[in-house]
Design an enzyme around this catalytic site. Structure first.
Site, PDB file in Angstrom:
ATOM      1  NE  ARG A   1      -2.948  -0.165   3.191  1.00 58.40           N
ATOM      2  CZ  ARG A   1      -4.161  -0.707   3.123  1.00 58.40           C
ATOM      3  NH1 ARG A   1      -5.142  -0.056   2.544  1.00 58.40           N
ATOM      4  NH2 ARG A   1      -4.393  -1.900   3.646  1.00 58.40           N
TER       5      ARG A   1
ATOM      6  NE  ARG B   1      -8.508  -0.350   0.714  1.00 59.55           N
ATOM      7  CZ  ARG B   1      -8.564   0.537   1.679  1.00 59.55           C
ATOM      8  NH1 ARG B   1      -9.030   1.750   1.436  1.00 59.55           N
ATOM      9  NH2 ARG B   1      -8.165   0.237   2.882  1.00 59.55           N
TER      10      ARG B   1
ATOM     11  CB  CYS C   1     -28.667  -4.180  -7.724  1.00 58.13           C
ATOM     12  SG  CYS C   1     -29.251  -3.316  -9.171  1.00 58.13           S
TER      13      CYS C   1
HETATM   14  N1  LLP Z   1       2.866  -9.292   3.030  1.00 60.41           N
HETATM   15  C1  LLP Z   1       1.840 -10.098   3.399  1.00 60.41           C
HETATM   16  C2  LLP Z   1       2.122 -11.455   3.860  1.00 60.41           C
HETATM   17  C3  LLP Z   1       0.516  -9.613   3.362  1.00 60.41           C
HETATM   18  O1  LLP Z   1      -0.479 -10.400   3.748  1.00 60.41           O
HETATM   19  C4  LLP Z   1       0.280  -8.284   2.905  1.00 60.41           C
HETATM   20  C5  LLP Z   1      -1.076  -7.768   2.823  1.00 60.41           C
HETATM   21  C6  LLP Z   1       1.384  -7.496   2.522  1.00 60.41           C
HETATM   22  C7  LLP Z   1       2.654  -8.042   2.601  1.00 60.41           C
HETATM   23  C8  LLP Z   1       1.244  -6.099   2.026  1.00 60.41           C
HETATM   24  O2  LLP Z   1       0.725  -5.268   3.011  1.00 60.41           O
HETATM   25  P1  LLP Z   1       0.643  -3.680   2.816  1.00 60.41           P
HETATM   26  O3  LLP Z   1       2.049  -3.150   2.851  1.00 60.41           O
HETATM   27  O4  LLP Z   1      -0.014  -3.405   1.513  1.00 60.41           O
HETATM   28  O5  LLP Z   1      -0.170  -3.242   3.949  1.00 60.41           O
HETATM   29  N2  LLP Z   1      -7.389  -5.382   0.778  1.00 60.41           N
HETATM   30  C9  LLP Z   1      -6.998  -4.739   2.008  1.00 60.41           C
HETATM   31  C10 LLP Z   1      -5.564  -5.020   2.380  1.00 60.41           C
HETATM   32  C11 LLP Z   1      -5.244  -6.488   2.511  1.00 60.41           C
HETATM   33  C12 LLP Z   1      -3.808  -6.726   2.888  1.00 60.41           C
HETATM   34  C13 LLP Z   1      -3.491  -8.156   2.910  1.00 60.41           C
HETATM   35  N3  LLP Z   1      -2.114  -8.459   3.114  1.00 60.41           N
HETATM   36  C14 LLP Z   1      -7.281  -3.249   1.890  1.00 60.41           C
HETATM   37  O6  LLP Z   1      -7.763  -2.810   0.848  1.00 60.41           O
HETATM   38  O7  LLP Z   1      -7.074  -2.506   2.823  1.00 60.41           O
END
Ligand code: LLP
Length: 435
Positions: free
Chosen positions: A283, A319, A353
């Site tokens: 992110r 989201r 919907c």
């Molecule tokens: N590594 C692992 C093992 C993970 O499970 C994740 C995210 C990341 C790295 C990356 O994390 P970040 O740096 O992006 O926070 N769909 C959700 C977020 C799900 C994250 C799942 N795992 C949202 O839109 O907020």
């Protein structure tokens, strides 16, 4: 910080006017900024430069091939969770020795594909997975490097649906089983257990849970080394949050905590451990680097609420529906003094919907006209990747801008293409067009 800026009352992605893009390809669409991706990546790379570290961009956040190629060119590795993501990472030129494979449900086919690609290591999440990797590595005549993902049972203080480091989640191996699994790994053929891995959640806006998890990890690392395990790799996961509020004016402080703070904590906790550090940010690299552009279909005022109905929906940006997430939404053309009417409070909703199909609630805006364009900010991470064709909608195209140039990297499919994905079962009557 990002390169989506207002110039003379008009929103630009770097040097390209969003309105020009909308005219060329129609709405809704995703627009990514290559300069923003580079900027965010470089902030991390700079913060970590005094450490022996590899940044494995988490492909799940935004798997667009051009996005991956921009990051590959910067030297990024990849954190993948499927064969599809492996193929994308390799297609974008990411070096296999910088790819780590996470996830609790790796299948035999996926493990073989990763063994053949000779990735850096697998983040193992169960004893059964470890045994399978050993068997498949033997069959493929390879040695699999593995890190054990341990679950530190730490509450990251984030949304429950994106918390991964609590004992009751499906992720990782229970802390108390860590020593046993390393002993098991040491006895298995074709396995080199060389790493320790944690991940406690996503959109974490406070360093305290990282500190708590790192404390535990450091103690475990020392303990495992005492038992004779040679652990050279530490994978500290991803999880750094971004500021979704005021995203239009996002600055460096929009990374909360900053990559520098995060790197300083890593150095403090592990600088003396002689480990190569892997981190998996998603992110914080891609979030601010993308917007979703949508246009107004019509407004609708009911007794209870005012609605702006736009042509993007939960099918483009899930989201808000899934997590109640906030995304800043602003008109592409800032209203001039002459067209400034009274502000009202609106819910910005899509045509799908479902009552959960909203993009923003309670937004104070001047009433827009049909066709007016809006930008939904901080949509570069977990935006397009979570898209679907629910309601038989066409998936939104993705554009990348780099300076003054842009490319349509994923065109909008046609309805013919949508229908061509399926066949009607052969025993059913051939459809005839009724007059
Ligand atoms: N590594 C692992 C093992 C993970 O499970 C994740 C995210 C990341 C790295 C990356 O994390 P970040 O740096 O992006 O926070 N769909 C959700 C977020 C799900 C994250 C799942 N795992 C949202 O839109 O907020």
């Amino acid at each position: 910080m990002h390169y989506f800026t207002q110039k003379n009352g008009q929103l630009f992605a770097e040097q390209v006017a969003i309105a020009t893009l909308a005219q060329a390809i129609g709405t809704p669409f995703y627009c990514y900024s290559a300069a923003t991706l580079r900027h965010s990546y470089r902030l991390f790379a700079k913060a970590l430069q005094s450490l022996d570290a590899t940044i494995c961009y988490s492909v799940k956040a935004n798997a667009n091939l051009s996005v991956l190629t921009v990051l590959a060119t910067e030297g990024a590795g990849a954190d993948i969770v499927s064969e599809g993501e492996l193929r994308r990472a390799l297609a974008a030129g990411i070096a296999p020795e910088k790819i780590v494979f996470s996830g609790i449900g790796k299948t035999a086919t996926e493990i073989i594909a990763a063994l053949q690609a000779d990735i850096a290591f697998f983040n193992v999440e169960s004893a059964a997975e470890l045994v399978l990797i050993s068997q498949l590595a033997e069959q493929e005549n390879k040695t699999a490097r593995i890190a054990v993902r341990v679950n530190p049972d730490i509450d990251a203080g984030t949304h429950a649906k994106i918390t991964t480091g609590k004992a009751e989640t499906k992720f990782g191996i229970a802390w108390e089983d860590a020593e046993a699994i390393f002993a098991q790994a040491a006895a298995l053929p074709n396995i080199t257990a060389c790493g320790l891995d944690i991940h406690i959640g996503s959109q974490i806006t406070d360093l305290a849970p990282f500190r708590a998890a790192f404390d535990k990890t450091r103690a475990l690392l020392i303990q495992l080394r005492k038992q004779g395990h040679k652990i050279d790799y530490l994978d500290l996961g991803g999880g750094l949050g971004v500021a979704y509020e005021n995203a239009e004016q996002a600055t460096e402080a929009s990374h909360t905590p900053t990559p520098q703070d995060y790197a300083a904590l890593i150095a403090e906790q592990f600088g003396d451990m002689g480990c190569h550090i892997f981190i998996e940010p998603g992110r914080v690299i891609a979030g601010h680097a993308g917007i979703l552009v949508t246009s107004v279909i019509r407004t609708k005022k009911s007794k209870a609420r005012n609605f702006i109905i736009v042509d993007a929906a939960m099918t483009e940006l899930l989201r808000p529906a899934l997590y109640g997430a906030y995304h800043h939404i602003a008109p592409i053309n800032s209203p001039t003094k002459t067209d400034k009417g009274a502000e009202l409070v609106w819910d910005i909703v899509g045509p799908v919907c479902e009552t959960s199909d909203f993009l923003g609630l309670d937004r104070r805006l001047i009433e827009p006209q049909a066709g007016d364009l809006f930008a939904i900010f901080t949509a570069g991470a977990y935006g397009a990747v979570l898209g679907s064709d629910y309601n038989s909608r066409l998936r939104a195209p993705e554009i990348i801008v780099d300076g003054a140039q842009y490319a349509l990297t994923r065109p909008r499919p046609t309805y013919d293409a949508l229908l061509a994905q399926e066949t009607i079962a052969h025993w059913l009557p051939k459809p005839t067009r009724k007059k």
